[in-house]
Each structure stands twice: as C-alpha cells, then as structure tokens.
Design an enzyme around this catalytic site. Structure first.
Site, PDB file in Angstrom:
ATOM      1  N   ASN A  22       0.829  -1.215  -0.001  1.00  0.00           N
ATOM      2  CA  ASN A  22      -0.298   0.019  -0.074  1.00  0.00           C
ATOM      3  C   ASN A  22       0.955   0.948   0.104  1.00  0.00           C
ATOM      4  OD1 ASN A  22       0.434   0.983   2.777  1.00  0.00           O
ATOM      5  ND2 ASN A  22      -0.638  -0.727   3.525  1.00  0.00           N
ATOM      6  N   ASN A  71      -8.204  -7.750   9.950  1.00  0.00           N
ATOM      7  CA  ASN A  71      -8.169  -8.284   8.607  1.00  0.00           C
ATOM      8  C   ASN A  71      -8.105  -9.761   8.636  1.00  0.00           C
ATOM      9  OD1 ASN A  71      -5.585  -5.807   7.607  1.00  0.00           O
ATOM     10  ND2 ASN A  71      -7.772  -5.556   6.647  1.00  0.00           N
ATOM     11  N   ARG A  90       0.264 -11.684   2.292  1.00  0.00           N
ATOM     12  CA  ARG A  90      -0.371 -11.996   3.190  1.00  0.00           C
ATOM     13  C   ARG A  90      -1.210 -13.076   3.360  1.00  0.00           C
ATOM     14  NH1 ARG A  90      -3.163  -6.747   6.311  1.00  0.00           N
ATOM     15  NH2 ARG A  90      -3.252  -8.346   8.045  1.00  0.00           N
ATOM     16  N   ARG A 137      -8.896  -3.769  -2.405  1.00  0.00           N
ATOM     17  CA  ARG A 137      -8.443  -4.991  -1.469  1.00  0.00           C
ATOM     18  C   ARG A 137      -9.745  -6.091  -1.443  1.00  0.00           C
ATOM     19  NH1 ARG A 137      -4.211  -5.093   1.815  1.00  0.00           N
ATOM     20  NH2 ARG A 137      -2.531  -3.492   1.322  1.00  0.00           N
ATOM     21  N   HIS A 166      -8.561   0.319   2.616  1.00  0.00           N
ATOM     22  CA  HIS A 166      -9.487  -0.440   3.348  1.00  0.00           C
ATOM     23  C   HIS A 166     -10.647   0.426   3.897  1.00  0.00           C
ATOM     24  CE1 HIS A 166      -6.373  -3.866   4.769  1.00  0.00           C
ATOM     25  NE2 HIS A 166      -7.374  -4.366   3.653  1.00  0.00           N
ATOM     26  N   ASP A 168     -11.874   0.651   6.558  1.00  0.00           N
ATOM     27  CA  ASP A 168     -11.670   1.257   8.044  1.00  0.00           C
ATOM     28  C   ASP A 168     -10.451   2.049   8.165  1.00  0.00           C
ATOM     29  OD1 ASP A 168      -9.405  -0.337   7.956  1.00  0.00           O
ATOM     30  OD2 ASP A 168      -9.899  -1.619   9.572  1.00  0.00           O
ATOM     31  N   ALA A 254       2.989   1.227   8.278  1.00  0.00           N
ATOM     32  CA  ALA A 254       2.539   0.085   7.434  1.00  0.00           C
ATOM     33  C   ALA A 254       1.190   0.313   7.059  1.00  0.00           C
ATOM     34  CB  ALA A 254       2.438  -1.047   8.170  1.00  0.00           C
ATOM     35  N   CYS A 260      -6.971  -1.063  12.962  1.00  0.00           N
ATOM     36  CA  CYS A 260      -6.414  -2.328  12.277  1.00  0.00           C
ATOM     37  C   CYS A 260      -5.830  -3.168  13.123  1.00  0.00           C
ATOM     38  CB  CYS A 260      -5.320  -1.620  11.281  1.00  0.00           C
ATOM     39  SG  CYS A 260      -5.981  -0.511  10.037  1.00  0.00           S
TER      40      CYS A 260
HETATM   41  N1  ARG Z   1       0.125  -3.568   5.719  1.00  0.00           N
HETATM   42  C1  ARG Z   1      -0.904  -3.747   5.895  1.00  0.00           C
HETATM   43  C2  ARG Z   1      -1.841  -4.313   4.530  1.00  0.00           C
HETATM   44  O1  ARG Z   1      -1.429  -3.429   3.656  1.00  0.00           O
HETATM   45  C3  ARG Z   1      -1.852  -2.862   6.811  1.00  0.00           C
HETATM   46  C4  ARG Z   1      -3.218  -3.298   7.310  1.00  0.00           C
HETATM   47  C5  ARG Z   1      -4.015  -2.177   7.862  1.00  0.00           C
HETATM   48  N2  ARG Z   1      -5.261  -2.943   8.303  1.00  0.00           N
HETATM   49  C6  ARG Z   1      -6.588  -2.349   8.167  1.00  0.00           C
HETATM   50  N3  ARG Z   1      -7.549  -3.054   8.459  1.00  0.00           N
HETATM   51  N4  ARG Z   1      -6.718  -1.211   7.453  1.00  0.00           N
HETATM   52  O2  ARG Z   1      -2.356  -5.033   4.379  1.00  0.00           O
END
Ligand code: ARG
Length: 274
Positions: A22, A71, A90, A137, A166, A168, A254, A260
């Site tokens: 991201n 997630n 992931r 995503r 995302h 959230d 991140a 998150c």
């Molecule tokens: N580095 C993670 C990703 O890009 C961060 C996830 C953040 N999670 C969230 N629920 N927004 O997947």
C-alpha cells in the site's frame, strides 16, 4: 453470555515493513521495533482501561502484518467469514486465522471462491447493515455473496483513493445511527449512500484522515484513535463521546492504526445484531 467487549490482538513480535503493498509502506522507512512494541502495549493497556477484554493470538515469524487482526475475518454472531487476501504477502496468514477463530468456537465460512476479501478491514456494521469497501483490497461481488450467505443487507462502497485502501481507514461506525468518515475517499455514489443511510455523520478533513482519524476503536462511549486528530476529538466530545489519543506512528508506516490492530470478537459497538 459475556457482555464484556472482547478484542483480538496480535503482539508485534515479528512486525516490520518487509514489503510494500500500500502507498504508506516503504521498506526504506522501517518501523522501530522497540517503539512499535511500546505503542502496541500502550494501545493494549488503554483498551483494557476503556473496558475491553483482550485475547491474544500467537504471532508467526515471516508474517509481519499479522498484528493487523482486523483483517483476519468478519465476525457475525458466532460465524467468522475468513479473509482471502489480495496480496500473496498476506495469504500465509489465512490458515492461522482459521485456526485461531475455529479454536474459539466460531463457525468458519469463506467468501465466494476467487474473491478477495479482507475481513473487518473492509466490512463494518452500522446497525443491521454491512458497509463494505471494494476495489482496492476486496471485491464487490464477494461482499454480495457474503451478505447473501449471512442473510444481511450490504451497502457496497467503492474506495477511490489508494491511501485509504481499506474501508476502516476512511469510515468508522460509532453507533447504529452515527459514524465518522472521510468523504474524499469515496466516489459520489458512495458518499450519497452514507449520507442518506446514516443520520449523524462526522466528517474528518484530509490532514486528520492522514493521521488515521477514522481508524478508531469504539468501546462503549470511548473512542480510541492515533494521536494527531484534535478536530475529530472535539467533534466526538461535543456529541458525548470520550476520545483517547495514543501514539501509533510505527504502525502508520505500514498503513494501519488503532482499529486495524484490533478485531471485535463479540460484534462491533455499532452492530445492530449484538
Ligand atoms: N500493511 C497492511 C496491509 O497493507 C496494513 C493493514 C491495515 N489494516 C486495516 N484493517 N486497514 O495489508
């Protein structure tokens, strides 16, 4: 039934910026492990002070983003619909989330085959309705399938800004008729859906959205966000909420913040089905 808000977290033992999936992530701007650990612990302790019970999942080496438990899945009653991550980096988490949630007695379900779905990162209840972010995503068709399988209504919302990848990161239901959002992260149609279906919307500006203002954890009347969102906190206080800022700079590197780092195991505060 245990009425204590229960949250799943994962200690940042193996957390780091090891890949870039991201626009926030940059391997040259790594997270400071000691600082990340202290920030995570402070968030953990603050959530307990706000009245939550925390359950921990064992971190796994080589899966640095496992700290972002939001997630893992979306929880609905005693059902966990597991994530199918967009990026291979992931996907190794999936089996660990399945084990962790099955061990807690959830009935495990999957999104429709071949559909990306990133759990409570992209699917949040406001009242009885599921609001679901798609394009970056998660896939819109997947959300439709999940909602049909669960027998609930869904409002799919297209996310148009890669920094708010995302749901959230740009939307947070507070109660069944109240939510925080960052309008610019949605297309015109999505904004209209939010404005017409949620009676009290609190908008955050670009600066505070960048501080992850929308990525809030709601526990009773407490709202926990990263520090640096004073305007949102004033608006929350004016509406009778108790905002709490906490430093989360190492996780923002991140692309994640307070929300998150958590997964509500008993249903979000704003969920009508609780
Ligand atoms: N580095 C993670 C990703 O890009 C961060 C996830 C953040 N999670 C969230 N629920 N927004 O997947």
């Amino acid at each position: 039934m245990d009425a204590t808000p229960t949250i799943l977290m994962c200690p940042p033992k193996y957390y780091g910026i090891e890949y870039e999936i991201n626009p926030w992530m940059n391997r040259e701007r790594g997270a400071d492990p000691a600082k990340a650990n202290a920030q995570w612990q402070a968030l953990h302790d603050l959530l307990i002070q706000c009245g939550a019970k925390i359950e921990l999942v064992e971190p796994v080496e080589g899966l640095p983003d496992m700290v972002f438990t939001a997630n893992a899945a979306i929880i609905y009653k005693r059902i966990a619909v597991l994530s199918q991550f967009r990026f291979p980096q992931r996907q190794g988490e999936e089996t660990h989330w399945r084990e962790a949630l099955a061990a807690r007695g959830y009935r495990i379900e999957w999104p429709p085959e071949a559909m990306s779905f990133e759990g409570a990162g992209d699917a949040l209840f406001c009242g009885e309705t599921l609001y679901a972010g798609y394009r970056i995503r998660s896939d819109a068709t997947g959300h439709q399938g999940i909602a049909e399988a669960l027998g609930i209504g869904v409002n799919p919302l297209e996310l148009v800004d890669d920094y708010f990848y995302h749901l959230d990161t740009c939307f947070c239901p507070l109660s069944s008729d109240e939510a925080v959002y960052y309008p610019q992260a949605f297309d015109e149609y999505g904004r209209k859906v939010l404005e017409q279906s949620i009676p009290h919307l609190i908008a955050v500006d670009g600066d505070e959205a960048q501080q992850f203002a929308c990525n809030a954890v709601v526990i009773g009347r407490h709202v926990v966000t990263s520090e640096g969102c004073p305007k949102l906190h004033d608006q929350l206080a004016a509406r009778g909420w108790t905002p709490h800022p906490t430093p989360l700079s190492e996780f923002i590197k991140a692309g994640g913040s307070a929300k998150c780092l958590t997964l509500r195991l008993d249903g979000e505060e704003a969920a009508g089905w609780k």
